[in-house]
Design a protein around this motif. Sequence first.
Motif, PDB file in Angstrom:
ATOM      1  N   GLU A  13      23.796  -8.367   5.895  1.00  0.00           N
ATOM      2  CA  GLU A  13      23.400  -9.351   6.892  1.00  0.00           C
ATOM      3  C   GLU A  13      22.293 -10.208   6.294  1.00  0.00           C
ATOM      4  N   ILE A  14      22.419 -11.508   6.417  1.00  0.00           N
ATOM      5  CA  ILE A  14      21.450 -12.435   5.843  1.00  0.00           C
ATOM      6  C   ILE A  14      20.819 -13.240   6.963  1.00  0.00           C
ATOM      7  N   ALA A  15      19.503 -13.260   6.977  1.00  0.00           N
ATOM      8  CA  ALA A  15      18.773 -13.960   8.024  1.00  0.00           C
ATOM      9  C   ALA A  15      17.906 -15.059   7.418  1.00  0.00           C
ATOM     10  N   ALA A  16      17.866 -16.195   8.095  1.00  0.00           N
ATOM     11  CA  ALA A  16      17.048 -17.327   7.648  1.00  0.00           C
ATOM     12  C   ALA A  16      15.611 -17.102   8.086  1.00  0.00           C
ATOM     13  N   GLU A  17      14.972 -16.151   7.427  1.00  0.00           N
ATOM     14  CA  GLU A  17      13.608 -15.773   7.769  1.00  0.00           C
ATOM     15  C   GLU A  17      12.720 -15.886   6.545  1.00  0.00           C
ATOM     16  N   THR A  18      11.496 -16.363   6.749  1.00  0.00           N
ATOM     17  CA  THR A  18      10.497 -16.417   5.689  1.00  0.00           C
ATOM     18  C   THR A  18       9.438 -15.366   5.958  1.00  0.00           C
ATOM     19  N   VAL A  19       9.182 -14.519   4.961  1.00  0.00           N
ATOM     20  CA  VAL A  19       8.232 -13.430   5.120  1.00  0.00           C
ATOM     21  C   VAL A  19       6.808 -13.945   4.974  1.00  0.00           C
ATOM     22  N   LEU A  20       5.959 -13.580   5.920  1.00  0.00           N
ATOM     23  CA  LEU A  20       4.552 -13.972   5.884  1.00  0.00           C
ATOM     24  C   LEU A  20       3.680 -12.876   5.288  1.00  0.00           C
ATOM     25  N   SER A  21       4.013 -11.621   5.599  1.00  0.00           N
ATOM     26  CA  SER A  21       3.218 -10.504   5.091  1.00  0.00           C
ATOM     27  C   SER A  21       4.015  -9.214   5.208  1.00  0.00           C
ATOM     28  N   VAL A  22       3.534  -8.189   4.530  1.00  0.00           N
ATOM     29  CA  VAL A  22       4.158  -6.870   4.621  1.00  0.00           C
ATOM     30  C   VAL A  22       3.066  -5.834   4.835  1.00  0.00           C
ATOM     31  N   GLU A  23       3.434  -4.725   5.445  1.00  0.00           N
ATOM     32  CA  GLU A  23       2.520  -3.612   5.658  1.00  0.00           C
ATOM     33  C   GLU A  23       3.120  -2.393   4.976  1.00  0.00           C
ATOM     34  N   LEU A  24       2.581  -2.084   3.797  1.00  0.00           N
ATOM     35  CA  LEU A  24       3.149  -1.029   2.965  1.00  0.00           C
ATOM     36  C   LEU A  24       2.357   0.263   3.051  1.00  0.00           C
ATOM     37  N   ASP A  25       1.337   0.306   3.900  1.00  0.00           N
ATOM     38  CA  ASP A  25       0.512   1.506   4.045  1.00  0.00           C
ATOM     39  C   ASP A  25       0.969   2.362   5.212  1.00  0.00           C
ATOM     40  N   GLN A  26       2.174   2.091   5.713  1.00  0.00           N
ATOM     41  CA  GLN A  26       2.709   2.858   6.831  1.00  0.00           C
ATOM     42  C   GLN A  26       4.178   3.158   6.592  1.00  0.00           C
ATOM     43  N   ARG A  27       4.676   4.153   7.309  1.00  0.00           N
ATOM     44  CA  ARG A  27       6.104   4.483   7.281  1.00  0.00           C
ATOM     45  C   ARG A  27       6.652   4.404   8.693  1.00  0.00           C
ATOM     46  N   PRO A  28       7.741   3.695   8.894  1.00  0.00           N
ATOM     47  CA  PRO A  28       8.439   2.845   7.924  1.00  0.00           C
ATOM     48  C   PRO A  28       7.611   1.616   7.574  1.00  0.00           C
ATOM     49  N   PHE A  29       8.010   0.946   6.474  1.00  0.00           N
ATOM     50  CA  PHE A  29       7.334  -0.291   6.094  1.00  0.00           C
ATOM     51  C   PHE A  29       7.577  -1.346   7.173  1.00  0.00           C
ATOM     52  N   ARG A  30       6.639  -2.254   7.295  1.00  0.00           N
ATOM     53  CA  ARG A  30       6.766  -3.322   8.282  1.00  0.00           C
ATOM     54  C   ARG A  30       6.716  -4.666   7.575  1.00  0.00           C
ATOM     55  N   VAL A  31       7.647  -5.537   7.890  1.00  0.00           N
ATOM     56  CA  VAL A  31       7.760  -6.861   7.289  1.00  0.00           C
ATOM     57  C   VAL A  31       7.611  -7.903   8.397  1.00  0.00           C
ATOM     58  N   VAL A  32       6.616  -8.751   8.259  1.00  0.00           N
ATOM     59  CA  VAL A  32       6.318  -9.753   9.276  1.00  0.00           C
ATOM     60  C   VAL A  32       6.849 -11.111   8.822  1.00  0.00           C
ATOM     61  N   THR A  33       7.617 -11.768   9.689  1.00  0.00           N
ATOM     62  CA  THR A  33       8.177 -13.081   9.389  1.00  0.00           C
ATOM     63  C   THR A  33       7.634 -14.121  10.361  1.00  0.00           C
ATOM     64  N   GLU A  34       8.104 -15.341  10.212  1.00  0.00           N
ATOM     65  CA  GLU A  34       7.644 -16.415  11.083  1.00  0.00           C
ATOM     66  C   GLU A  34       8.065 -16.207  12.535  1.00  0.00           C
ATOM     67  N   SER A  35       9.138 -15.459  12.752  1.00  0.00           N
ATOM     68  CA  SER A  35       9.651 -15.306  14.114  1.00  0.00           C
ATOM     69  C   SER A  35       9.490 -13.911  14.697  1.00  0.00           C
ATOM     70  N   GLY A  36       8.966 -12.976  13.907  1.00  0.00           N
ATOM     71  CA  GLY A  36       8.837 -11.621  14.421  1.00  0.00           C
ATOM     72  C   GLY A  36       8.534 -10.634  13.316  1.00  0.00           C
ATOM     73  N   ALA A  37       9.100  -9.430  13.426  1.00  0.00           N
ATOM     74  CA  ALA A  37       8.863  -8.392  12.426  1.00  0.00           C
ATOM     75  C   ALA A  37      10.039  -7.441  12.367  1.00  0.00           C
ATOM     76  N   PHE A  38      10.196  -6.789  11.203  1.00  0.00           N
ATOM     77  CA  PHE A  38      11.240  -5.796  10.970  1.00  0.00           C
ATOM     78  C   PHE A  38      10.584  -4.569  10.346  1.00  0.00           C
ATOM     79  N   THR A  39      11.223  -3.434  10.486  1.00  0.00           N
ATOM     80  CA  THR A  39      10.780  -2.243   9.776  1.00  0.00           C
ATOM     81  C   THR A  39      11.926  -1.754   8.898  1.00  0.00           C
TER      82      THR A  39
END
Length: 332
Positions: free
Chosen positions: A78-104
Amino acid sequence: MTEPHRKILIIGTGPAGYTAAIYASRANLQPLVLEGVQPGGQLTITTEVENFPGFRDGIQGPALMEELRAQALRLGAEIAAETVLSVELDQRPFRVVTESGAFTCEALVIATGASAKWLGIGKDEELGRRGGGVSACATCDGFFYRGKDVAVVGGGDTALEEALYLTRFARHVHLVHRREGLRASRAMQDRAKANRGITFHWNKAVADLFTRRVETSPGNAVEKLAGLDLRDTVDGSSSRLDVEGLFVAIGHRPNTAFLGGQLPLDANGYLLVEKGSSRTSIPGVFACGDVQDTIYRQAITAAGSGCMAAIDAERWLAETSTPSPSQETSHV
């Protein structure tokens, strides 16, 4: 509202990201790819690609990326037109923050590439994007300048490597450097200075580009490089250098700002990975393509490292018992 979760998330496309998606899909990991501001990466601004295996007549860079994208989608990515702003790698699961929201995600593949440094005069980047005679990769585009005069801008090992490589094709190579001396290694300097196919232009900077209109078909014309406007960095005088190709070799900038210093980089900003693998210093985080490649920076090597990252991630997921978050997997 719960955040969408995936076993594996891939940041970036291009040959590395798409290949990682292809392999992860075939491993039934249902990857999500966040394609960023330049879907397809640097090859989308390249015209003819003649050195990617499987295309004996060559293929346009954007067309090659579209083929890889379609293959990844067909296999289940699955491909999403999202640009990543930041990531949180000090937690499990990892968290990826984009312009429209966040994913883990449980495993993260970084394939954000590197951007060529341009001269900052506008025309160089514009012509580079349109195949107008400016390039940041002699290995990729040198063949198209057979029998023509070309210029290389830079003073490090990369610039001299580009210049020496171009002597195989070009009628003559002009190396333009803003200082009196080079930063390149002594061995590389000796090789370049001994090559009669290279002329050095010391204390010179490219101030502007001269162009000409070239008719490609009846009623259609494109702008092509015709020469360089050189400014003397000592006395400020100007001179013209007639060339049909310009290769900018002043370095690349790895796209790692969004990481916020959470992963170690080398002196030039490239992600560090374990030798012979795609593993970074954080278990479950992998890097592939030009964001970690300081040597080759080719489409085929990027694709190969994308394969490595997907396989490394698959094996890591199989070997660990990372618990899934309470939320169920959902789609974008």
